[in-house]
Scaffold this active site. Structure first.
Site, PDB file in Angstrom:
ATOM      1  N   CYS A  83      13.525  16.660  44.967  1.00  0.00           N
ATOM      2  CA  CYS A  83      13.062  15.735  46.010  1.00  0.00           C
ATOM      3  C   CYS A  83      11.996  15.115  45.260  1.00  0.00           C
ATOM      4  O   CYS A  83      11.869  14.015  44.419  1.00  0.00           O
ATOM      5  CB  CYS A  83      12.661  16.639  47.066  1.00  0.00           C
ATOM      6  SG  CYS A  83      12.493  15.628  48.616  1.00  0.00           S
ATOM      7  N   HIS A 191      18.039  18.480  48.242  1.00  0.00           N
ATOM      8  CA  HIS A 191      17.559  19.549  48.209  1.00  0.00           C
ATOM      9  C   HIS A 191      18.918  20.679  47.926  1.00  0.00           C
ATOM     10  O   HIS A 191      19.832  20.920  49.007  1.00  0.00           O
ATOM     11  CB  HIS A 191      17.051  20.214  49.329  1.00  0.00           C
ATOM     12  CG  HIS A 191      15.889  19.519  49.541  1.00  0.00           C
ATOM     13  ND1 HIS A 191      14.414  20.053  49.147  1.00  0.00           N
ATOM     14  CD2 HIS A 191      15.291  18.361  50.228  1.00  0.00           C
ATOM     15  CE1 HIS A 191      13.398  19.324  49.618  1.00  0.00           C
ATOM     16  NE2 HIS A 191      13.939  18.618  50.297  1.00  0.00           N
ATOM     17  N   GLU A 193      18.693  23.792  47.055  1.00  0.00           N
ATOM     18  CA  GLU A 193      18.547  25.084  48.096  1.00  0.00           C
ATOM     19  C   GLU A 193      18.965  24.884  49.507  1.00  0.00           C
ATOM     20  O   GLU A 193      18.822  25.885  50.186  1.00  0.00           O
ATOM     21  CB  GLU A 193      17.071  25.323  47.637  1.00  0.00           C
ATOM     22  CG  GLU A 193      15.844  24.701  48.620  1.00  0.00           C
ATOM     23  CD  GLU A 193      15.665  23.328  48.304  1.00  0.00           C
ATOM     24  OE1 GLU A 193      14.776  22.624  48.573  1.00  0.00           O
ATOM     25  OE2 GLU A 193      16.142  22.752  47.200  1.00  0.00           O
TER      26      GLU A 193
END
Length: 210
Positions: A83, A191, A193
């Site tokens: 990011c 992202h 994650e």
């Protein structure tokens, strides 16, 4: 099989705990720390980042993060930015009337997306170049984005002595860079994650390069 060691650089920004958990799920032995010696010694270094470009740069500079990143890259040691941790790898960021110098690993400017709805938040497709190691087996998957700014041009000159960087694109009001694979330096605007199984697979692909 020995699990690779990855330091998630803790300098006061971002999804450090969720990134750590996703890396563990992908097969890494993860340490969350701002310790420069640990960051230099690990098999891989993940640089997270959320919020404003300038605030992320301030945090990195205070932690002497640029020094660690540069030293790793000089030795061919893998680094992954996520990011705003990707955005600061470019030469500069412009947010409103504020222009900040970035780390300058890649030429170009991060600025506001030209889109009717911001932030760009949610799942989106990506256009992956042939031969990508980061996206191997997940080329058709969607990934989770949360951002209003991005690099919208790739302007690095070709160097015949080196393999050309692989640039992955996405679209929101126009094309923007979703990921870059450039030797030991990789980064994603989305992202991993927050991208479910596809994000864990991408991180596992990165771990295979360590």
């Amino acid at each position: 099989m020995t699990r690779p060691t990855v330091v998630v650089l803790d300098y006061g920004s971002g999804n450090v705990h969720s990134a750590s958990k996703a890396l563990e799920a992908a097969g890494a032995d993860v340490r969350l720390t701002g310790d420069r010696a640990a960051a230099a010694a690990a098999d891989g270094l993940l640089v997270p980042g959320v919020g404003a470009f300038g605030a992320v740069m301030d945090g990195l500079l205070a932690a002497r993060g640029p020094e660690v990143i540069e030293r790793r890259l000089a030795g061919g040691r893998p680094v992954l930015g996520i990011c705003v941790g990707m955005q600061v790898l470019f030469e500069r960021g412009v947010e409103g009337d504020v222009e900040r110098e970035g780390l300058g690993e890649w030429p170009g400017t991060v600025d506001r997306l030209d889109a009717p709805v911001l932030p760009h938040m949610g799942w989106n497709e990506v256009r992956v170049p042939e031969g990508s190691r980061l996206f191997a087996g997940i080329e058709a998957e969607r990934f989770y984005f949360v951002h209003s700014y991005a690099a919208r041009e790739w302007t690095m000159p070709e160097d015949p002595r080196r393999a050309a960087p692989q640039v992955t694109w996405s679209d929101h009001g126009g094309p923007f860079i979703a990921a870059v694979e450039n030797g030991p330096l990789s980064a994603t605007q989305f992202h991993p994650e927050k991208s479910g199984d596809a994000g864990v697979r991408l991180l596992a692909n990165w771990l295979e390069t360590l």
